[in-house]
Design a protein around this motif. Structure first.
Motif, mmCIF file in Angstrom:
data_model
loop_
_atom_site.group_PDB
_atom_site.id
_atom_site.type_symbol
_atom_site.label_atom_id
_atom_site.label_comp_id
_atom_site.label_asym_id
_atom_site.label_seq_id
_atom_site.Cartn_x
_atom_site.Cartn_y
_atom_site.Cartn_z
ATOM 1 N N MET A 8 0.830 -1.213 0.000
ATOM 2 C CA MET A 8 0.000 0.000 0.000
ATOM 3 C C MET A 8 0.864 1.263 0.000
ATOM 4 N N LEU A 9 0.357 2.291 -0.638
ATOM 5 C CA LEU A 9 1.038 3.585 -0.632
ATOM 6 C C LEU A 9 0.578 4.368 0.592
ATOM 7 N N LYS A 10 1.524 4.750 1.440
ATOM 8 C CA LYS A 10 1.179 5.581 2.592
ATOM 9 C C LYS A 10 1.427 7.044 2.219
ATOM 10 N N LEU A 11 0.369 7.693 1.798
ATOM 11 C CA LEU A 11 0.482 9.063 1.299
ATOM 12 C C LEU A 11 0.979 10.003 2.394
ATOM 13 N N ASN A 12 1.770 10.994 1.983
ATOM 14 C CA ASN A 12 2.199 12.026 2.930
ATOM 15 C C ASN A 12 2.734 13.238 2.172
ATOM 16 N N VAL A 13 1.937 14.291 2.106
ATOM 17 C CA VAL A 13 2.398 15.549 1.510
ATOM 18 C C VAL A 13 1.896 16.689 2.391
ATOM 19 N N LYS A 14 2.843 17.418 2.984
ATOM 20 C CA LYS A 14 2.479 18.520 3.888
ATOM 21 C C LYS A 14 2.951 19.881 3.382
ATOM 22 N N ASN A 15 3.816 19.878 2.394
ATOM 23 C CA ASN A 15 4.308 21.137 1.830
ATOM 24 C C ASN A 15 4.815 20.876 0.414
ATOM 25 N N GLU A 16 5.378 21.912 -0.189
ATOM 26 C CA GLU A 16 5.803 21.813 -1.583
ATOM 27 C C GLU A 16 7.262 21.409 -1.741
ATOM 28 N N THR A 17 8.003 21.294 -0.627
ATOM 29 C CA THR A 17 9.459 21.245 -0.787
ATOM 30 C C THR A 17 10.187 20.138 -0.026
ATOM 31 N N SER A 18 9.493 19.389 0.840
ATOM 32 C CA SER A 18 10.177 18.301 1.547
ATOM 33 C C SER A 18 10.633 17.235 0.554
ATOM 34 N N ARG A 19 11.575 16.410 0.976
ATOM 35 C CA ARG A 19 12.170 15.398 0.101
ATOM 36 C C ARG A 19 11.108 14.518 -0.539
ATOM 37 N N LEU A 20 11.098 14.525 -1.868
ATOM 38 C CA LEU A 20 10.097 13.772 -2.629
ATOM 39 C C LEU A 20 10.484 12.297 -2.718
ATOM 40 N N LYS A 21 9.518 11.427 -2.452
ATOM 41 C CA LYS A 21 9.762 9.986 -2.522
ATOM 42 C C LYS A 21 8.998 9.333 -3.667
ATOM 43 N N GLU B 142 -5.451 2.258 -6.716
ATOM 44 C CA GLU B 142 -5.738 0.934 -6.114
ATOM 45 C C GLU B 142 -4.761 0.582 -4.992
ATOM 46 N N GLN B 143 -3.611 1.287 -4.958
ATOM 47 C CA GLN B 143 -2.609 1.007 -3.919
ATOM 48 C C GLN B 143 -2.804 1.890 -2.678
ATOM 49 N N ILE B 144 -3.870 2.703 -2.713
ATOM 50 C CA ILE B 144 -4.146 3.623 -1.598
ATOM 51 C C ILE B 144 -5.342 3.099 -0.807
ATOM 52 N N GLU B 145 -5.253 3.172 0.492
ATOM 53 C CA GLU B 145 -6.373 2.795 1.368
ATOM 54 C C GLU B 145 -7.637 3.544 0.899
ATOM 55 N N PRO B 146 -8.715 2.814 0.533
ATOM 56 C CA PRO B 146 -9.901 3.460 -0.053
ATOM 57 C C PRO B 146 -10.478 4.594 0.800
ATOM 58 N N SER B 147 -10.389 4.462 2.127
ATOM 59 C CA SER B 147 -10.945 5.512 2.989
ATOM 60 C C SER B 147 -10.145 6.807 2.894
ATOM 61 N N LYS B 148 -8.955 6.727 2.269
ATOM 62 C CA LYS B 148 -8.096 7.912 2.135
ATOM 63 C C LYS B 148 -8.247 8.586 0.764
ATOM 64 N N ILE B 149 -9.260 8.164 -0.003
ATOM 65 C CA ILE B 149 -9.528 8.792 -1.299
ATOM 66 C C ILE B 149 -10.899 9.446 -1.229
ATOM 67 N N VAL B 150 -10.965 10.724 -1.533
ATOM 68 C CA VAL B 150 -12.253 11.423 -1.486
ATOM 69 C C VAL B 150 -12.554 12.090 -2.824
ATOM 70 N N ARG B 151 -13.834 12.235 -3.087
ATOM 71 C CA ARG B 151 -14.290 12.929 -4.292
ATOM 72 C C ARG B 151 -15.232 14.036 -3.853
ATOM 73 N N PRO B 152 -14.930 15.279 -4.158
ATOM 74 C CA PRO B 152 -15.816 16.370 -3.733
ATOM 75 C C PRO B 152 -17.182 16.262 -4.411
ATOM 76 N N PRO B 153 -18.217 16.837 -3.778
ATOM 77 C CA PRO B 153 -19.528 16.860 -4.432
ATOM 78 C C PRO B 153 -19.484 17.680 -5.727
ATOM 79 N N HIS B 154 -20.485 17.464 -6.525
ATOM 80 C CA HIS B 154 -20.527 17.987 -7.897
ATOM 81 C C HIS B 154 -20.307 19.507 -7.983
#
Length: 304
Positions: A1-14, A117-129
């Motif tokens: 699984m991919l453990k997402l983590n992005v808090k800013n624009e400049t930290s070390r990209l993985k 598909e590699q992301i925990e489904p509860s961590k994916i959101v779709r905004p309303p229309h």
């Protein structure tokens, strides 16, 4: 699984999704242009060709490999522009937010299905229309989320207005502990030099406390002043109208001291080096003709 983590624009990209210019399709007609800069090049017959854009994106890919970044590419859609992966989704903290993009571009999200598909489904959101929001308008700076929008009552008349106030409210509701600040951007359907398509067309943080900014991209001077107070004027590199047009604020950070930039951005690249950044210069001027550059082509998934 991919453990997402992005808090800013400049930290070390993985880990990142980098768009693709393969099978980009024919040059659009003037009626099909999404933005004034593409329109300008379609009419002048200087619209970029696939071979040149593939070479530019490959140069970007090689920089990622140099820094051991895991790179995902979208599955190929025949004759379809898939360069600007920033538009289709974005990550805040550990949540992947699918963008409600222009309807014609929905297929681009399907093309990164194997990543989702590699992301925990509860961590994916779709905004309303009714929520319009694109990744180019969302800028993370630790406790802050900066969002570009357009507050004009004629919002719906502008194909260049990509994020509405419902989008801002939606992000506020998802991240109640963050300071969410919106910025009213200047839009034009006809003059690319007066069109801030997204927030990253007129502002982007670099390093720990610096940034690139275009003052006239903001409709309200107070919004510009807000950033000057937050970052300090001495920490901001002010770009000109022409530099904004060539997308000088749309560079991309791989680390706090590593910035990927277009090789023709002489003044900016010199300033970055004077401030102890490593500047990875690559050719990207052809892709820039579509009013998008380095940040627009990326969708960061994990930063340290």
């Amino acid at each position: 699984m991919l453990k997402l983590n992005v808090k800013n624009e400049t930290s070390r990209l993985k880990s990142v999704v980098l768009g693709t210019a393969l099978s980009n399709g024919p040059t659009p007609t003037a009626n099909e242009a999404y933005d004034p800069k593409s329109l300008e090049h379609i009419l002048a017959e200087t619209y970029p060709i696939e071979k040149d854009m593939v070479a530019e994106m490959d140069a970007f890919y090689q920089v990622f490999k140099k820094y051991n970044v895991e790179v995902y590419r979208p599955e190929l859609l025949e004759n379809y522009n898939q360069i600007f992966s920033r538009d289709i989704g974005f990550v805040i903290d550990d949540v992947f937010i699918k963008a409600n993009i222009l309807p014609d571009r929905e297929r681009e999200l399907d093309a990164i299905h194997y990543v989702l598909e590699q992301i925990e489904p509860s961590k994916i959101v779709r905004p309303p229309h009714e929520v319009h929001i694109e990744g180019g308008d969302v800028m993370l700076w630790n406790d802050y989320i900066f969002i570009g929008t357009y507050k004009g009552s004629d919002y719906k008349d502008y194909i260049t207005a990509r994020t509405n106030m419902e989008g801002v409210a939606y992000i506020k509701s998802l991240f109640p502990n963050k300071i969410v600040k919106e910025f009213d951007l200047v839009k034009s359907k006809l003059e690319a030099r007066d069109n801030a398509l997204h927030l990253d067309c007129c502002f982007q943080p670099v390093g720990k406390n610096k940034g690139i900014i275009y003052k006239s991209g903001f409709r309200e001077e107070a919004d510009y002043v807000y950033l000057v107070k937050l970052f300090g004027k001495e920490n901001l590199f002010h770009i000109t109208r022409d530099e904004m047009y060539h997308m000088n604020s749309n560079v991309f950070s791989i680390d706090e001291n590593v910035v990927v930039s277009e090789r023709n951005f002489t003044r900016l690249n010199n300033w970055l080096r004077e401030n102890d950044f490593i500047v990875e210069e690559i050719p990207y001027a052809e892709i820039a003709k579509q009013e998008g550059l380095l940040r627009c082509s990326t969708l960061p998934l994990i930063r340290d």
